[in-house]
Write an enzyme that holds these catalytic residues in place. Structure first.
Site, short mmCIF file in Angstrom:
data_model
loop_
_atom_site.label_atom_id
_atom_site.label_comp_id
_atom_site.label_asym_id
_atom_site.label_seq_id
_atom_site.Cartn_x
_atom_site.Cartn_y
_atom_site.Cartn_z
N HIS A 54 22.44 37.23 36.68
CA HIS A 54 23.25 37.56 37.93
C HIS A 54 22.73 38.17 39.04
CE1 HIS A 54 27.34 36.64 40.04
NE2 HIS A 54 27.12 38.02 40.39
N HIS A 100 31.99 32.40 42.24
CA HIS A 100 32.94 33.36 41.28
C HIS A 100 33.52 32.49 40.30
CE1 HIS A 100 34.82 37.58 41.85
NE2 HIS A 100 33.59 37.68 41.91
N ASN A 101 32.78 32.01 39.66
CA ASN A 101 33.11 30.84 38.73
C ASN A 101 33.81 31.31 37.39
OD1 ASN A 101 31.84 29.02 40.44
ND2 ASN A 101 30.18 29.09 39.42
N GLN A 245 38.30 41.69 38.96
CA GLN A 245 38.51 42.73 40.00
C GLN A 245 39.69 42.21 40.54
OE1 GLN A 245 35.86 40.64 39.95
NE2 GLN A 245 33.99 41.64 40.40
N GLN A 319 36.75 46.55 44.54
CA GLN A 319 36.44 45.84 45.78
C GLN A 319 36.35 46.53 47.04
OE1 GLN A 319 35.76 42.16 45.86
NE2 GLN A 319 35.17 43.08 43.80
N ASN A 538 22.67 31.77 45.85
CA ASN A 538 23.42 32.58 44.75
C ASN A 538 23.12 31.56 43.51
OD1 ASN A 538 26.22 32.00 43.36
ND2 ASN A 538 25.68 34.16 43.22
N SER A 540 24.39 30.73 39.73
CA SER A 540 25.33 30.63 38.74
C SER A 540 25.02 30.03 37.43
CB SER A 540 26.72 30.28 39.23
OG SER A 540 27.59 30.39 38.19
#
EC number: 6.3.5.3
Length: 739
Positions: A54, A100-101, A245, A319, A538, A540
């Site tokens: 990541h 944000h899977n 989060q 966050q 990004n 993932s």
């Protein structure tokens, strides 16, 4: 309270505690060699999170290098919080998309909300004001109660965060396929605007300068979130809920305003979001990019839980936090500025010359690691790649046109497929008008947002047909970029650049790695041809549940420039009497199509083909015709084929319909998903000028009958459909499935 004793360096090695943190035996040996000793618990944590896929892209870097990342308008490519593209007049657009899977699969509301929050921070950390949000979502079939729950909560999370923070969510896409049942995809994109002189970098320059922590306090949420995102989901993933989060959009709203004010001060040296891997990544990356080191005193970190260890503080992904470097002696100005917004700004360290990241806690040094080792020296793996077994089988299939008995019933059934049906249920929950700059609202080919103080607009879209990419990753990769550009062009924009979100299964499986390589090859070729470089993105991986991977889903987020807002074009018909044109040829291409999935319950065979030379030529012709004022409406032909595209253009209008005649075999003419096609309407008086400028075939005209009638070449009626009935079916499909 986490007063349990941390294992000592010898225990970490002998009991292989590093393996639970995600490091392999070889990686742990590398760490030992870099440090010249065994790492302690905190240091092992730093390496495990910074060397995760990541954060380090260790499995994907060799592939990502294939992307074209430069262009005459590119001011910042991959490597910073977000990419930046020049739009003239000393202004630039800043944008990035991220996934944000994994968090969304487990805690869908907060997973989606914090995905939005994180991508917004990436944009304003560059110095830009965020002006728009988009998203690309994938779920299983809505018949499943679990999928309904995930879908409703993810949309609520995106809406809850975006609406509170006051940034309009203007566009996106949602697709439904069984392979996403256990592993939904939530990709969030943010677009911002900036003046050239305000661009900031995440770099820690100037020995002796002060390192400050600003924003929310640190808790135990999200510890090891980056590592969690680098493994497959399983039944035990539910136990990892603490890794998700919790977001506070009001805090972030204050943070945006404070940071945008901060950027105007010459006291600011560098700024970075604390995203994945929190304090660890922000400090190590800022030091490494500047060729410097950083010393931090962890007692000064604002903490919202008691007894936090250095390990927990460094790995927390709480966050709404930023790390900034300011000129020595200017700290009080920063404290005062943040205090005005009710936010904390504390001095917690300084920039050093020796390139080391040193952490102190309770008077002791608790970690000493080279910043470059964390940020730049993760091992890079060239994973074995092997053509997927299904691919050759699909390529050899003789493709037959699906049997359709009743064209009208089939059209209505397609309009009710959740992937095609109206997404109004989704975007009605989003505030897409806040800031009042939205020119084209959700529901057309691309959203358009005004560039304030100018006559320009930004067109933006997210696209990816994962089914085509599954059938043929290379061709599907080309189509994803081409379709995004087609959507921008249909809205009157000139495609500028893309950000990507590469969502795949486990890269340690050679067949998955082959999908990654091939789709990036296809995307890269299309980006070169269409001159839309990749300015960030990004990766993932490990999107699997119980060993079953999702379809390869390399989502494309594209931004285009509308040179003059009077060029803005939408997909709905404008007035009766306008002529309807189709650009591009229709072939009997049904592999991966909505019709194939609907009739067979699965997809197979070859994906539609694409010729990028032809695609570019058609896009240029259409854009030139739009800019010349010759086009009334424009719509890209995508899922469901021409019948769906024409119906959508009628559904969006009020009381209008169309009568058209399509040549060739009826099922293909209506429902095939051939690429590089457009449905365009033109005023009658512009017929000659349009036909001179664009290679297009006139197929009919817009009527005021409120009906769409499609004939074949012998003038026999294939179908007549009432537009109100179609609209009702199309708009009602998703709400009906959710009941």
């Amino acid at each position: 309270m986490s007063l349990m004793l941390e294992p000592n360096p010898t225990q970490i090695k002998e009991e292989r505690i590093y393996a639970e943190m995600g490091l392999t035996d070889e990686e742990f040996a590398m760490v030992e060699k870099i440090l010249g000793r065994l790492p302690n618990y905190t240091e092992t944590g730093l390496f495990s999170v910074m060397w995760s896929e990541h954060c380090s892209y260790k499995n994907s870097k060799p592939v990502l290098r294939k992307f074209p990342t430069t262009g005459e308008r590119v001011l910042q490519g991959p490597g910073e919080g977000a990419g930046i593209v020049d739009i003239g007049d000393n202004q630039a657009v800043v944008f990035k998309m991220e996934s944000h899977n994994h968090p969304s699969a487990i805690e869908p509301y907060q997973g989606a909300a914090t995905g939005v929050g994180g991508i917004i921070r990436d944009v304003f950390s560059m110095g830009a004001r965020p002006v728009a949000l988009l998203n690309s979502l994938r779920f299983g079939e809505l018949q499943s109660p679990r999928v309904k729950y995930l879908f409703e909560e993810v949309v609520a999370g995106i809406a809850g965060y975006g609406n509170c923070i006051g940034i309009p969510t203007v566009g996106g896409e949602v697709q439904f396929d069984p392979c996403y049942e256990g592993n939904p995809l939530v990709n969030a994109m943010c677009v911002g605007l900036i003046n050239h002189e305000d661009i900031k970098k995440g770099q820690a320059h100037g020995a002796g300068n002060t390192v400050m922590y600003v924003g929310a306090s640190t808790g135990r949420d999200g510890i090891h979130g980056a590592t969690f995102a680098s493994e497959e989901l399983s039944e035990s993933s539910e136990a990892k809920r603490p890794a998700v989060q919790v977001g506070d959009p009001f805090m972030e709203k204050l943070l945006i305003e404070a940071c945008l004010e901060l950027i105007q001060l010459d006291a600011l040296v560098g700024i970075q979001d604390m995203g994945a891997a929190g304090l660890t990544s922000s400090s190590a990356e800022m030091a490494s990019k500047a060729g410097m080191g950083i010393e931090m005193y962890l007692d000064d970190v604002p903490q919202r839980e008691t007894g936090m260890t250095p390990y927990e503080m460094m790995l927390s992904e709480s966050q709404e936090r930023m790390l900034i470097v300011v000129k020595k002696g200017r700290e009080q100005e920063i404290v005062d500025l943040f205090e005005k917004y009710g936010l904390a700004a504390v001095t917690m360290g300084k920039v050093t010359e020796d390139k080391m990241l040193r952490l102190f806690h309770k008077g002791e040094m608790v970690a000493e690691v080279p910043a470059d080792a964390l940020a730049e020296e993760a091992p890079i793996y060239h994973k074995p790649s092997k053509e997927a077994a299904y691919f050759a089988e699909f390529q050899q299939m003789k493709m037959e046109t699906p049997k359709v008995e009743n064209y009208k019933e089939t059209l209505f059934a397609l309009l009710q497929q959740p992937t095609i049906a109206s997404k109004e249920w989704v975007y009605d929950q989003y505030d897409y008008q806040v800031r009042t700059s939205t020119v084209v609202t959700p529901g057309s080919d691309a959203a358009v947002v005004r560039v304030r103080g100018t006559e320009k607009g930004l067109a933006m879209t997210t696209d990816c047909n994962s089914r085509y990419i599954y059938l043929d990753p290379e061709v599907g990769g080309k189509i994803a970029v081409a379709e995004a550009a087609r959507n921008i062009v249909c809205s009157g924009g000139e495609p500028l650049a893309i950000t990507d979100c590469l969502n795949f299964g486990n890269p340690e499986k050679p067949e998955i790695f082959w999908q990654i390589e091939k789709s990036v090859d296809g995307m890269s070729e299309a980006c070169r041809m269409l001159q839309t470089p990749v300015i960030g993105g990004n990766v993932s991986m490990y999107n699997e549940r119980s060993g079953e991977a999702v379809y390869p889903t390399p989502t494309v987020g594209m931004v285009g420039l509308v040179h003059d807002l009077k060029h803005v074009t939408t997909q709905e018909f404008k007035q009766a009497g306008d002529l309807v044109y189709v650009i591009g040829e229709t072939k009997a291409e049904f592999g991966g199509s909505e019709l194939q999935k609907m009739l067979h319950g699965k997809i197979f065979g070859q994906s539609p083909s694409i010729d990028l030379d032809v695609e570019l030529k058609r896009q240029k012709q259409v854009l030139a015709a739009i800019q010349a004022g010759l086009v009334q409406s424009a719509h890209d032909v995508a899922e469901g084929g021409l019948a769906v595209a024409i119906s959508e253009s009628a559904i969006g209008a009020n009381g209008l319909g169309a009568t058209v005649k399509l040549d060739g075999e009826a099922t293909a003419a209506l429902f095939a998903e051939s690429q590089s096609r457009f449905v365009i309407t033109v005023k009658r008086e512009n017929k000659e000028a349009f036909e001179k400028a664009v290679e297009a075939i006139q197929v009919g005209e817009v009527t005021n009958t409120n009906e769409v009638t499609i004939h074949n070449e012998k003038n026999e009626v294939l179908l007549t459909a009432n537009v109100d009935e179609m609209r009702k079916a199309w708009k009602g499909a998703i709400p009906c499935l959710l009941k």
